[in-house]
Design an enzyme around this catalytic site. Sequence first.
Site, PDB file in Angstrom:
ATOM      1  N   ASP A  12       0.671  -1.361  -0.159  1.00 33.13           N
ATOM      2  CA  ASP A  12       0.043  -0.110  -0.003  1.00 33.13           C
ATOM      3  C   ASP A  12       0.704   1.270  -0.080  1.00 33.13           C
ATOM      4  O   ASP A  12       1.925   1.266   0.491  1.00 33.13           O
ATOM      5  CB  ASP A  12      -1.031  -0.083   1.271  1.00 33.13           C
ATOM      6  N   HIS A  29       2.414   3.845  -9.092  1.00 27.37           N
ATOM      7  CA  HIS A  29       2.372   2.249  -9.343  1.00 27.37           C
ATOM      8  C   HIS A  29       3.433   1.673  -9.874  1.00 27.37           C
ATOM      9  O   HIS A  29       3.967   0.425  -9.963  1.00 27.37           O
ATOM     10  CB  HIS A  29       1.116   2.081  -9.957  1.00 27.37           C
ATOM     11  N   LEU A 123      11.868 -19.167  -4.694  1.00 32.17           N
ATOM     12  CA  LEU A 123      10.659 -18.343  -4.266  1.00 32.17           C
ATOM     13  C   LEU A 123       9.476 -18.768  -5.451  1.00 32.17           C
ATOM     14  O   LEU A 123       9.559 -18.430  -6.584  1.00 32.17           O
ATOM     15  CB  LEU A 123      11.013 -17.041  -4.031  1.00 32.17           C
TER      16      LEU A 123
HETATM   17  C1  IPE Z   1      -5.290  -2.838  -0.439  1.00 31.80           C
HETATM   18  O1  IPE Z   1      -5.161  -1.404  -0.740  1.00 31.80           O
HETATM   19  C2  IPE Z   1      -5.368  -3.445  -1.963  1.00 31.80           C
HETATM   20  C3  IPE Z   1      -4.012  -3.612  -2.555  1.00 31.80           C
HETATM   21  C4  IPE Z   1      -2.862  -3.307  -1.709  1.00 31.80           C
HETATM   22  C5  IPE Z   1      -3.973  -3.964  -3.816  1.00 31.80           C
HETATM   23  P1  IPE Z   1      -6.283  -0.387  -0.858  1.00 31.80           P
HETATM   24  O2  IPE Z   1      -5.363   0.997  -0.795  1.00 31.80           O
HETATM   25  O3  IPE Z   1      -7.001  -0.550  -1.928  1.00 31.80           O
HETATM   26  O4  IPE Z   1      -7.045  -0.397   0.485  1.00 31.80           O
HETATM   27  P2  IPE Z   1      -7.947   0.478   1.339  1.00 31.80           P
HETATM   28  O5  IPE Z   1      -8.902   1.254   0.517  1.00 31.80           O
HETATM   29  O6  IPE Z   1      -7.118   1.513   2.045  1.00 31.80           O
HETATM   30  O7  IPE Z   1      -8.745  -0.215   2.486  1.00 31.80           O
HETATM   31  C1  IPE Z   2      -1.457   0.298  -3.237  1.00 30.06           C
HETATM   32  O1  IPE Z   2      -1.228   1.577  -3.481  1.00 30.06           O
HETATM   33  C2  IPE Z   2      -1.735  -0.215  -4.777  1.00 30.06           C
HETATM   34  C3  IPE Z   2      -2.914  -0.577  -5.203  1.00 30.06           C
HETATM   35  C4  IPE Z   2      -3.856  -0.673  -4.458  1.00 30.06           C
HETATM   36  C5  IPE Z   2      -3.147  -0.916  -6.670  1.00 30.06           C
HETATM   37  P1  IPE Z   2      -2.404   2.776  -3.402  1.00 30.06           P
HETATM   38  O2  IPE Z   2      -2.840   3.013  -5.116  1.00 30.06           O
HETATM   39  O3  IPE Z   2      -3.707   2.312  -2.745  1.00 30.06           O
HETATM   40  O4  IPE Z   2      -1.893   3.973  -2.635  1.00 30.06           O
HETATM   41  P2  IPE Z   2      -2.551   4.824  -1.810  1.00 30.06           P
HETATM   42  O5  IPE Z   2      -2.828   3.990  -0.621  1.00 30.06           O
HETATM   43  O6  IPE Z   2      -3.574   5.700  -2.422  1.00 30.06           O
HETATM   44  O7  IPE Z   2      -1.268   5.695  -1.102  1.00 30.06           O
HETATM   45 MG    MG Z   3      -4.134   2.407  -0.971  1.00 27.60          MG
END
Ligand code: IPE
Ligand code: IPE
Ligand code: MG
Length: 232
Positions: A12, A29, A123
Amino acid sequence: MNYPQHIAIIMDGNGRWAKKQGKPRTAGHYKGSENVRDIAIAANDLGVKVLTLYAFSTENWSRPEDEVNYLMKLPSVFFEAYLKELMKNNIRIAFIGEMDKFPAETRKVMENAIEKTKDNTGLILNFALNYGSRREITLAVQKIASEVKDGTLEVGDINEQVIENHLMTADYPAIDLMIRTSGECRLSNFLLWQLAYSEFYFTEVSWPEFTKEELVKALDIYANRHRRFGGL
Ligand code: IPE
Ligand code: IPE
Ligand code: MG
């Protein structure tokens, strides 16, 4: 060292990391996908058996179309750049989640990665893509119900092992450690059943900045924990 065999990571914070740099979320990303390469190789070097990475959730479809489209194509960019190197490191690629929603081109790349690396013994790098735990459990219940209907399974024979065998993680050992980067302390529909007795590690560090040193720090903390599984 008592290191985990199976680690699951909620990667995240890509968007917040990009914002901090004054860049679009997609740049976060991309940077996050580069870090997948670094952490996979680090985990392999540390002797980890399975690394399950949450890369796209069933809830992430609700993001703006541009971001979703970018994420749909990212696996192609990733494997184009790193498949050879992962192969050289003896890493095997796997996926959990429902792949049918991905563009045909991306699916082809993913299937090729599975096929090319299927005999590797290092892995297992397992991507959770279009994955949601509630959806996974729903599908498992559907499969079990149809086996009962067909007469191949008795209701009384449904036990925890049968349920595990119908989950997308059936082939993998139990998850020892779950890591979530970037400060949020929730599961966001990730591996609800499988994490019942896993250790959790939350860090403020965002995924693009989560280095091998950060991973080792998490593993050292894990190694010093006392897992009781309800016993003493
Ligand atoms: C969880 O992260 C999903 C992934 C890392 C793929 P999100 O950013 O989508 O989760 P929420 O919305 O903060 O719960
Ligand atoms: C995690 O990073 C990747 C995905 C959920 C695809 P986020 O895109 O959720 O990044 P934040 O949480 O908005 O910073
Ligand atoms: Mg996120």
